[in-house]
Design a protein around this motif. Structure first.
Motif, PDB file in Angstrom:
ATOM      1  N   GLU A 171       0.609  -1.709  -0.210  1.00 17.72           N
ATOM      2  CA  GLU A 171      -0.518   0.277   0.444  1.00 17.72           C
ATOM      3  C   GLU A 171       0.992   1.249   0.059  1.00 17.72           C
ATOM      4  N   ARG A 172       1.673   1.536   0.448  1.00 17.07           N
ATOM      5  CA  ARG A 172       3.000   2.111   1.193  1.00 17.07           C
ATOM      6  C   ARG A 172       3.295   3.179  -0.720  1.00 17.07           C
ATOM      7  N   VAL A 173       3.720   1.806  -1.187  1.00 16.32           N
ATOM      8  CA  VAL A 173       4.150   2.170  -3.201  1.00 16.32           C
ATOM      9  C   VAL A 173       3.280   2.738  -3.309  1.00 16.32           C
ATOM     10  N   GLY A 174       2.193   1.745  -3.456  1.00 14.38           N
ATOM     11  CA  GLY A 174       0.440   2.491  -4.182  1.00 14.38           C
ATOM     12  C   GLY A 174       0.228   1.007  -5.000  1.00 14.38           C
ATOM     13  N   MET A 175       0.959   0.124  -4.297  1.00 18.36           N
ATOM     14  CA  MET A 175       1.141  -0.975  -5.378  1.00 18.36           C
ATOM     15  C   MET A 175      -0.639  -1.077  -5.070  1.00 18.36           C
ATOM     16  N   ILE A 176      -1.139  -1.213  -4.055  1.00 17.27           N
ATOM     17  CA  ILE A 176      -2.267  -1.990  -3.796  1.00 17.27           C
ATOM     18  C   ILE A 176      -3.587  -1.223  -2.903  1.00 17.27           C
ATOM     19  N   ASN A 177      -4.658  -0.344  -2.584  1.00 16.65           N
ATOM     20  CA  ASN A 177      -4.788   0.524  -2.590  1.00 16.65           C
ATOM     21  C   ASN A 177      -5.959   0.672  -0.668  1.00 16.65           C
ATOM     22  N   HIS A 178      -5.793  -0.565  -0.108  1.00 19.31           N
ATOM     23  CA  HIS A 178      -6.346  -0.151   0.817  1.00 19.31           C
ATOM     24  C   HIS A 178      -6.060  -1.817   1.281  1.00 19.31           C
ATOM     25  N   VAL A 179      -5.226  -1.437   2.975  1.00 19.74           N
ATOM     26  CA  VAL A 179      -5.228  -2.102   3.752  1.00 19.74           C
ATOM     27  C   VAL A 179      -5.875  -1.944   5.088  1.00 19.74           C
ATOM     28  N   VAL A 180      -7.070  -3.414   4.677  1.00 15.64           N
ATOM     29  CA  VAL A 180      -8.288  -3.471   6.225  1.00 15.64           C
ATOM     30  C   VAL A 180      -7.703  -4.049   7.311  1.00 15.64           C
ATOM     31  N   ALA A 181      -8.667  -4.194   8.243  1.00 17.61           N
ATOM     32  CA  ALA A 181      -8.522  -5.505   9.273  1.00 17.61           C
ATOM     33  C   ALA A 181      -9.015  -6.362   8.845  1.00 17.61           C
ATOM     34  N   LEU A 182      -9.303  -7.437   9.203  1.00 17.13           N
ATOM     35  CA  LEU A 182      -9.668  -8.706   8.058  1.00 17.13           C
ATOM     36  C   LEU A 182     -11.322  -8.693   8.917  1.00 17.13           C
ATOM     37  N   ASP A 183     -11.467  -8.256   9.801  1.00 18.06           N
ATOM     38  CA  ASP A 183     -13.132  -8.248  10.801  1.00 18.06           C
ATOM     39  C   ASP A 183     -13.265  -6.444  10.263  1.00 18.06           C
ATOM     40  N   GLU A 184     -13.203  -5.891   9.082  1.00 19.65           N
ATOM     41  CA  GLU A 184     -13.886  -5.363   8.845  1.00 19.65           C
ATOM     42  C   GLU A 184     -13.595  -5.530   6.900  1.00 19.65           C
ATOM     43  N   LEU A 185     -12.716  -6.144   6.663  1.00 14.99           N
ATOM     44  CA  LEU A 185     -11.830  -6.381   5.110  1.00 14.99           C
ATOM     45  C   LEU A 185     -14.147  -6.190   4.310  1.00 14.99           C
ATOM     46  N   GLU A 186     -14.753  -7.397   4.493  1.00  8.34           N
ATOM     47  CA  GLU A 186     -16.222  -7.832   3.783  1.00  8.34           C
ATOM     48  C   GLU A 186     -16.539  -6.431   3.343  1.00  8.34           C
ATOM     49  N   ALA A 187     -16.735  -5.579   4.571  1.00 11.14           N
ATOM     50  CA  ALA A 187     -17.737  -4.761   4.563  1.00 11.14           C
ATOM     51  C   ALA A 187     -17.343  -3.641   4.080  1.00 11.14           C
ATOM     52  N   PHE A 188     -16.587  -3.678   3.679  1.00 16.19           N
ATOM     53  CA  PHE A 188     -15.102  -2.433   3.636  1.00 16.19           C
ATOM     54  C   PHE A 188     -15.486  -2.193   1.560  1.00 16.19           C
ATOM     55  N   CYS A 189     -15.355  -3.333   1.818  1.00 17.28           N
ATOM     56  CA  CYS A 189     -15.650  -4.352   0.471  1.00 17.28           C
ATOM     57  C   CYS A 189     -16.800  -3.910  -0.305  1.00 17.28           C
ATOM     58  N   TYR A 190     -17.857  -4.845   0.001  1.00 18.86           N
ATOM     59  CA  TYR A 190     -18.610  -4.568   0.017  1.00 18.86           C
ATOM     60  C   TYR A 190     -19.655  -3.482  -0.658  1.00 18.86           C
ATOM     61  N   GLU A 191     -18.935  -2.236   0.575  1.00 20.75           N
ATOM     62  CA  GLU A 191     -19.634  -0.838   0.606  1.00 20.75           C
ATOM     63  C   GLU A 191     -19.181   0.164  -0.069  1.00 20.75           C
ATOM     64  N   MET A 192     -17.056  -0.142  -0.863  1.00 19.04           N
ATOM     65  CA  MET A 192     -17.130   0.134  -2.030  1.00 19.04           C
ATOM     66  C   MET A 192     -17.820  -0.335  -3.138  1.00 19.04           C
ATOM     67  N   ALA A 193     -17.642  -1.523  -3.261  1.00 22.53           N
ATOM     68  CA  ALA A 193     -18.856  -2.340  -4.798  1.00 22.53           C
ATOM     69  C   ALA A 193     -19.780  -1.489  -4.648  1.00 22.53           C
ATOM     70  N   GLY A 194     -20.778  -1.183  -3.574  1.00 26.04           N
ATOM     71  CA  GLY A 194     -22.290  -0.002  -3.913  1.00 26.04           C
ATOM     72  C   GLY A 194     -22.289   0.807  -4.077  1.00 26.04           C
ATOM     73  N   THR A 195     -20.994   1.385  -3.966  1.00 22.70           N
ATOM     74  CA  THR A 195     -20.538   3.040  -4.131  1.00 22.70           C
ATOM     75  C   THR A 195     -20.590   3.197  -5.557  1.00 22.70           C
ATOM     76  N   ILE A 196     -19.188   2.254  -5.956  1.00 23.15           N
ATOM     77  CA  ILE A 196     -19.843   2.265  -7.790  1.00 23.15           C
ATOM     78  C   ILE A 196     -20.673   1.852  -8.322  1.00 23.15           C
ATOM     79  N   ALA A 197     -21.730   0.539  -8.177  1.00 28.11           N
ATOM     80  CA  ALA A 197     -22.740   0.190  -8.149  1.00 28.11           C
ATOM     81  C   ALA A 197     -23.907   1.593  -8.646  1.00 28.11           C
ATOM     82  N   ALA A 198     -23.181   2.419  -7.516  1.00 27.77           N
ATOM     83  CA  ALA A 198     -24.112   3.008  -7.885  1.00 27.77           C
ATOM     84  C   ALA A 198     -23.856   4.546  -8.439  1.00 27.77           C
TER      85      ALA A 198
END
Ligand code: LCV
Length: 259
Positions: A171-198
């Protein structure tokens, strides 16, 4: 045998890699199921796709199925290789694909997730670019994928060392977008997907394709391309290439001799 699970809800497609026994190695069969799933999502009008392994996966994907690599004297990553087909399917899919990562990612699977549009990973995830560990001559468009995801210096370090880097460094070198704790990972990804889908799907799809065309535009002369292909042939015709594949199959460290 099903090697993935898929679902489509609220215009968000989900693909789960479920071949845990082989660490989701990107075999011809697994790739054909992935490509078919993306085609189905395209027809169904999915506006975002999430690509993930099963919850709790220690290995997201072990990369190309080494058992399907030729043992020499043939380009191991030619146009019709499954990994090449997968990367092209991901890049040409009209909806953005979010790679949701937990576990370790190896070789061609690193290129696969970097071909995705957005990468979100847990802090424990790692990424290893492994051709040098196997003696494989990676292919030209694959190198472009890496170069589009990281600076040349970072790509060189990953490719020459073949050692895993952490999600935090990626993430620091810009190869990936976000580092998110495991227990938040799914909600984070689906929230972003929902934003894109809208958002407006035609606008999103056209920008995705524009960025693909522009990022992939590299001035390589026919002579330059032929030179690179000749250099790659020296590698896949070499003793070291055969040794790398054999060592993997024999579950031992390779002994490279430089010819
Ligand atoms: C086939 C596998 C694989 C596998 N293929 O579990 O980028 S390039 O150029 O290198 C490109 C050609 C490429 O992507 O090559 C593959 C690069 N991948 C790797 O170098 C990772 C290889 N795998 C591993 O290092 C280990 O499997 C990890 C560290 C991922 C997991 O280790 P662990 O001890 O947990 P095993 O090694 O015991 O693997 C479980 C089963 O999956 C097979 C492996 O052979 C074993 O099968 P068997 O039980 O039948 O022996 N497997 C793992 N990776 N890429 N098969």
């Amino acid at each position: 045998m099903a090697l993935i699970e898929t679902r489509l809800e609220d215009a968000i497609g989900t693909i789960v890699l479920t071949h845990a026994r082989k660490h989701n190695a990107l075999s011809r069969e697994l790739v054909s199921q992935l490509v078919a799933a993306l085609d189905e999502f395209r027809v169904a009008g999915a506006r975002a796709v999430i690509l993930r392994a099963m919850p709790g996966a220690k290995v997201w994907s072990a990369g190309h199925d080494v058992a399907e690599l030729p043992e020499g004297r043939r380009d191991p990553l030619g146009w019709d290789d499954p990994l090449r087909n997968l990367v092209r399917s991901i890049e040409s899919h009209p909806a953005p694909i979010i790679a949701m990562i937990e576990g370790t990612v190896w070789g061609g699977a690193v290129e696969t997730i970097l071909a995705c549009d957005i990468v979100v990973a847990t802090p424990e995830s790692t990424f290893a670019v492994t051709p040098a560990r196997l003696g494989v001559p990676y292919n030209v468009s694959g190198m472009v994928t890496f170069m589009s995801a990281g600076s040349l210096r970072i790509v060189k370090e990953l490719a020459f060392t073949a050692t895993p880097i952490s999600a935090e460094r990626a993430e620091r070198v810009g190869m990936i977008n976000h580092v998110v704790a495991l227990d938040e990972l799914e909600a984070f990804c689906y929230e972003m997907a929902g934003t894109i889908a809208a958002n407006a799907p035609l606008s999103v799809a056209s920008m995705k394709e524009q960025l693909r065309v522009l990022a992939g535009a590299r001035p390589v002369s026919p002579r330059g391309f032929e030179k690179v292909q000749g250099l790659r042939r020296l590698v896949y015709d070499s003793q070291d290439y055969a040794e790398g594949i054999r060592a993997f199959k024999e579950k031992r460290g390779p002994r490279f001799v430089g010819r």
